[in-house]
Design a protein around this motif. Structure first.
Motif, PDB file in Angstrom:
ATOM      1  N   LYS B 184       0.843  -1.202   0.000  1.00 29.60           N
ATOM      2  CA  LYS B 184       0.000   0.000   0.000  1.00 29.60           C
ATOM      3  C   LYS B 184       0.872   1.244   0.000  1.00 29.60           C
ATOM      4  O   LYS B 184       0.585   2.227  -0.673  1.00 29.60           O
ATOM      5  CB  LYS B 184      -0.896   0.015   1.241  1.00 29.60           C
ATOM      6  CG  LYS B 184      -2.210  -0.714   1.043  1.00 29.60           C
ATOM      7  CD  LYS B 184      -3.068  -0.519   2.277  1.00 29.60           C
ATOM      8  CE  LYS B 184      -4.114  -1.588   2.369  1.00 29.60           C
ATOM      9  NZ  LYS B 184      -4.605  -1.748   3.745  1.00 29.60           N
ATOM     10  N   GLY B 187       1.742   2.329  -3.226  1.00 31.49           N
ATOM     11  CA  GLY B 187       0.661   2.710  -4.113  1.00 31.49           C
ATOM     12  C   GLY B 187      -0.217   1.584  -4.593  1.00 31.49           C
ATOM     13  O   GLY B 187      -1.002   1.768  -5.523  1.00 31.49           O
ATOM     14  N   ALA B 188      -0.099   0.417  -3.999  1.00 27.75           N
ATOM     15  CA  ALA B 188      -0.964  -0.686  -4.418  1.00 27.75           C
ATOM     16  C   ALA B 188      -2.398  -0.403  -3.978  1.00 27.75           C
ATOM     17  O   ALA B 188      -2.623   0.244  -2.961  1.00 27.75           O
ATOM     18  CB  ALA B 188      -0.479  -1.986  -3.816  1.00 27.75           C
ATOM     19  N   ASP B 189      -3.350  -0.890  -4.770  1.00 33.57           N
ATOM     20  CA  ASP B 189      -4.752  -0.638  -4.478  1.00 33.57           C
ATOM     21  C   ASP B 189      -5.479  -1.973  -4.438  1.00 33.57           C
ATOM     22  O   ASP B 189      -5.559  -2.677  -5.434  1.00 33.57           O
ATOM     23  CB  ASP B 189      -5.321   0.255  -5.591  1.00 33.57           C
ATOM     24  CG  ASP B 189      -6.776   0.573  -5.343  1.00 33.57           C
ATOM     25  OD1 ASP B 189      -7.270   0.231  -4.243  1.00 33.57           O
ATOM     26  OD2 ASP B 189      -7.405   1.159  -6.232  1.00 33.57           O
ATOM     27  N   SER B 191      -8.689  -2.351  -3.012  1.00 31.59           N
ATOM     28  CA  SER B 191     -10.119  -2.302  -2.714  1.00 31.59           C
ATOM     29  C   SER B 191     -10.987  -1.760  -3.846  1.00 31.59           C
ATOM     30  O   SER B 191     -12.193  -1.800  -3.750  1.00 31.59           O
ATOM     31  CB  SER B 191     -10.339  -1.465  -1.449  1.00 31.59           C
ATOM     32  OG  SER B 191      -9.623  -0.267  -1.564  1.00 31.59           O
ATOM     33  N   THR B 192     -10.386  -1.269  -4.933  1.00 34.83           N
ATOM     34  CA  THR B 192     -11.231  -0.805  -6.022  1.00 34.83           C
ATOM     35  C   THR B 192     -10.951  -1.606  -7.291  1.00 34.83           C
ATOM     36  O   THR B 192     -10.029  -2.405  -7.336  1.00 34.83           O
ATOM     37  CB  THR B 192     -10.991   0.694  -6.319  1.00 34.83           C
ATOM     38  OG1 THR B 192      -9.602   0.870  -6.603  1.00 34.83           O
ATOM     39  CG2 THR B 192     -11.394   1.561  -5.159  1.00 34.83           C
ATOM     40  N   ARG B 198      -8.913  -6.838  -8.752  1.00 36.06           N
ATOM     41  CA  ARG B 198      -8.604  -6.999  -7.336  1.00 36.06           C
ATOM     42  C   ARG B 198      -7.866  -8.316  -7.101  1.00 36.06           C
ATOM     43  O   ARG B 198      -6.969  -8.395  -6.277  1.00 36.06           O
ATOM     44  CB  ARG B 198      -9.875  -6.952  -6.498  1.00 36.06           C
ATOM     45  CG  ARG B 198     -10.182  -5.532  -6.071  1.00 36.06           C
ATOM     46  CD  ARG B 198     -11.296  -5.489  -5.077  1.00 36.06           C
ATOM     47  NE  ARG B 198     -12.589  -5.406  -5.743  1.00 36.06           N
ATOM     48  CZ  ARG B 198     -13.753  -5.448  -5.094  1.00 36.06           C
ATOM     49  NH1 ARG B 198     -13.767  -5.630  -3.790  1.00 36.06           N
ATOM     50  NH2 ARG B 198     -14.878  -5.342  -5.750  1.00 36.06           N
ATOM     51  N   ALA B 201      -4.375  -7.797  -7.998  1.00 43.31           N
ATOM     52  CA  ALA B 201      -3.645  -6.992  -7.020  1.00 43.31           C
ATOM     53  C   ALA B 201      -3.115  -7.849  -5.879  1.00 43.31           C
ATOM     54  O   ALA B 201      -2.208  -7.446  -5.153  1.00 43.31           O
ATOM     55  CB  ALA B 201      -4.559  -5.898  -6.472  1.00 43.31           C
TER      56      ALA B 201
END
Lengths: 293, 274
Positions: B184, B187-189, B191-192, B198, B201
């Motif tokens: 995170k 910059g990892a995402d 939840s979207t 997802r 990710a």
């Protein structure tokens, strides 16, 4: 006192994947550890100190040379698994990462793990586990979950697991490296006490100079060889040699050494801050006395 | 993040059930499951319901916690109920709307099956997960299955695997959290995006997690070897399990329950079709 571990002309290189010639991790190392002594092995990353520990605990097998445990050559060709098991009953090891050496969820069950492997009757296991937990001061935590303990407590549980097996020698392979200062002190106090009061031979591998001061003997490793070997006083009173291989000396010793270089007549083999302060005060008093006259 | 969640649903206490020998609890739970499936008519179900209430009362586990544990069941319960209501054919037609036909038998069946699933869950969780620590369960299982060693089944190895898995769940959960935070921070995402995005990710989390798990396994194996571990042969245990009077009493009670259900089944009335 007999020798508990001896290594003779030990050479070892880690195998490389691409067939390149590997640098020797150990080169012709000779060392013998007296029973009941406290030996600190110092060195930088890659100095071969951990490799040496793994040889002595029979995790790795040397390329050439011999590891002799209580008079039995463990590197001979006719050594059986039984012999290795027998030697491991004498020499235990506490590793660096406290999380990766605890097997059971409950503290006392983990301490019991090693003893259970020895095939001892249940009541005796109970007795040994309680005794071991008492020796490391973890009796209160016997029924706790091991993952909820602090790093220092986990390492003390690991130590209890080793002493419950009634081993004569414990090798600490950088067992304090992953701990915070409080945990490090807890573990160091335990180690020193086990050596002084229980007579357990301790081999402490570390890169913290301050921890080596408790030892009877300090062995400094560099590039797979024994670089220095002597009492802490002997070793630390030669800071240039240690600085050469990018090791530090205890701050007190460094201060005294620099003072001496600048002309103050002080001893340089003192580690305790209080003693160091007393020595400096003494020297300054001598100086003012001289001036006064 | 609450790491205790991963330790099953063990609910601390000091009831008779908590103190029972895990072996007896496993046997009792299996027999209880059989008894639940034996019940066919309303009388038998009434007895089952009583037994479940009795179990909850004896275990001393708050009803709130028991009910909470059933939350994940709601979807399954609704699903089976809907299937039963719409597809069961019987004699008493209640509603008929075009192709939808609802019979009284369908509704009764739906209710009984829902009750059966709920009692099944209550019985097994009260006997096992709520009142027994996972470690005690593995210990009990190892000793129960130990006769199978004679035919060459690796019973000890299996239970050692379970013990280690349970031991490392919190460690690996913590590690996952750390890796997620590290990703995170870069910059990892998580939840979207679409489901596929997802899932993708998660790859940067799983790879380091696996690498570290293998390294841990390697170190643990070395540490175990250094502690003279050579497998189950010649190993003794510190805690030996003792079956007491209460253990026998409970097993007999469950057998009696099964017998009672078989007797009640004879009284007829509406019979559950499966």
């Amino acid at each position: 006192m007999g020798k508990i571990i001896e290594v003779k002309d030990l050479t070892f290189a880690y195998p490389t994947e691409d067939g390149e010639a590997a640098r020797n991790a150990l080169e012709h190392v000779n060392l013998s550890i007296e029973e009941g002594s406290f030996v600190a092995i110092l060195g930088h990353n890659g100095s071969g100190k951990s490799t040496l520990a793994k040889m002595m605990s029979l995790v790795l097998v040397p390329d050439s040379g011999a590891v002799i445990i209580r008079g039995k050559n463990m590197s001979a060709d006719d050594v059986t698994d039984e012999d290795v098991l027998k030697a491991r009953r004498d020499v235990g090891m506490v590793f660096q990462n406290p999380d990766n050496q605890i097997v059971a969820t409950i503290v006392e069950e983990d301490v019991a793990f090693g003893v259970e492997n020895l095939g001892i009757p249940s009541e005796k296991i109970r007795h040994r586990v309680d005794e071991a937990l008492r020796l490391v001061g973890m009796t209160k935590y016997a029924r706790h979950m091991s993952h909820k303990l602090s790093g220092g407590q986990k390492q003390r549980v690991a130590i209890a697991g080793v002493i419950a097996m009634r081993r004569k020698c414990i090798i600490f392979d950088e067992s304090t490296a992953m701990l915070d200062p409080v945990g490090r002190k807890e573990v160091m106090d335990t180690i020193v006490r086990l050596n002084r009061e229980e007579g357990i031979t301790v081999l402490h591998i570390t890169h913290y100079m301050n921890e080596a001061m408790h030892a009877d003997r300090v062995v400094v490793m560099d590039q797979g060889k024994v670089f220095m070997d002597g009492t802490p006083e002997e070793v630390f009173s030669q800071p240039e040699k240690l600085w050469d291989i990018r090791l530090d000396v205890p701050q007190t010793t460094e201060l005294l050494y620099l003072l001496k270089q600048n002309g103050l007549n002080v001893r340089t083999d003192i580690f305790e801050p209080a003693e160091c302060a007393a020595e400096i005060a003494e020297a300054m008093k001598r100086m003012t006395d001289v001036r006064g006259k | 993040m609450n790491l205790d969640i991963s330790f099953g649903q063990y609910c601390e206490g000091n009831s008779i059930l908590h103190r029972m020998d895990p072996r007896a609890k496993i046997i009792a739970a299996i027999m209880y499951i059989v008894a639940v499936f034996l019940a066919k008519n309303l009388y038998a179900f009434a007895l089952l319901l009583l037994s479940a209430i009795f179990l909850i009362a004896v275990s001393g586990i708050p009803l709130r916690i028991v009910l909470k544990s059933m939350k994940p069941l709601v979807i399954i319960l609704l699903f089976t109920a809907v299937i039963n209501i719409f597809w069961m054919e019987g004699e008493t037609l209640l509603v008929s709307l075009g192709f939808i036909q609802i019979y009284l038998e369908g509704i009764i069946n739906a209710i009984l099956i829902a009750v059966r699933i709920i009692i099944l869950l209550v019985g097994t969780t009260i006997f096992m997960t709520f009142t027994t620590t996972p470690i005690a369960l593995t210990d009990g299982l190892e000793q129960l299955l130990s006769p199978l060693k004679k035919i060459g089944l690796p019973v000890h190895e299996f239970s050692m695997m379970m013990t280690i898995a349970l031991r490392f769940i919190p460690t690996l959960t913590e590690e996952t959290q750390k890796i997620m935070n590290a990703q995170k921070a870069r910059g990892a995402d998580f939840s979207t995006g679409s489901l596929l995005q997802r899932a993708k990710a998660l790859v940067p989390i799983l790879v380091p997690l696996f690498v570290s798990a293998f390294r841990r396994a390697d170190e643990l194996a070395t540490a175990m070897e250094c502690r003279c571990y050579t497998g189950g042969d010649g190993r003794t245990r510190m805690n030996v399990l003792h079956a007491g009077a209460m253990d026998y009493v409970f097993c007999i009670l469950v057998i009696a329950l099964g017998a009672g259900i078989l007797v009640l089944n004879q009284f007829g009335g509406y019979m559950l079709s499966w």
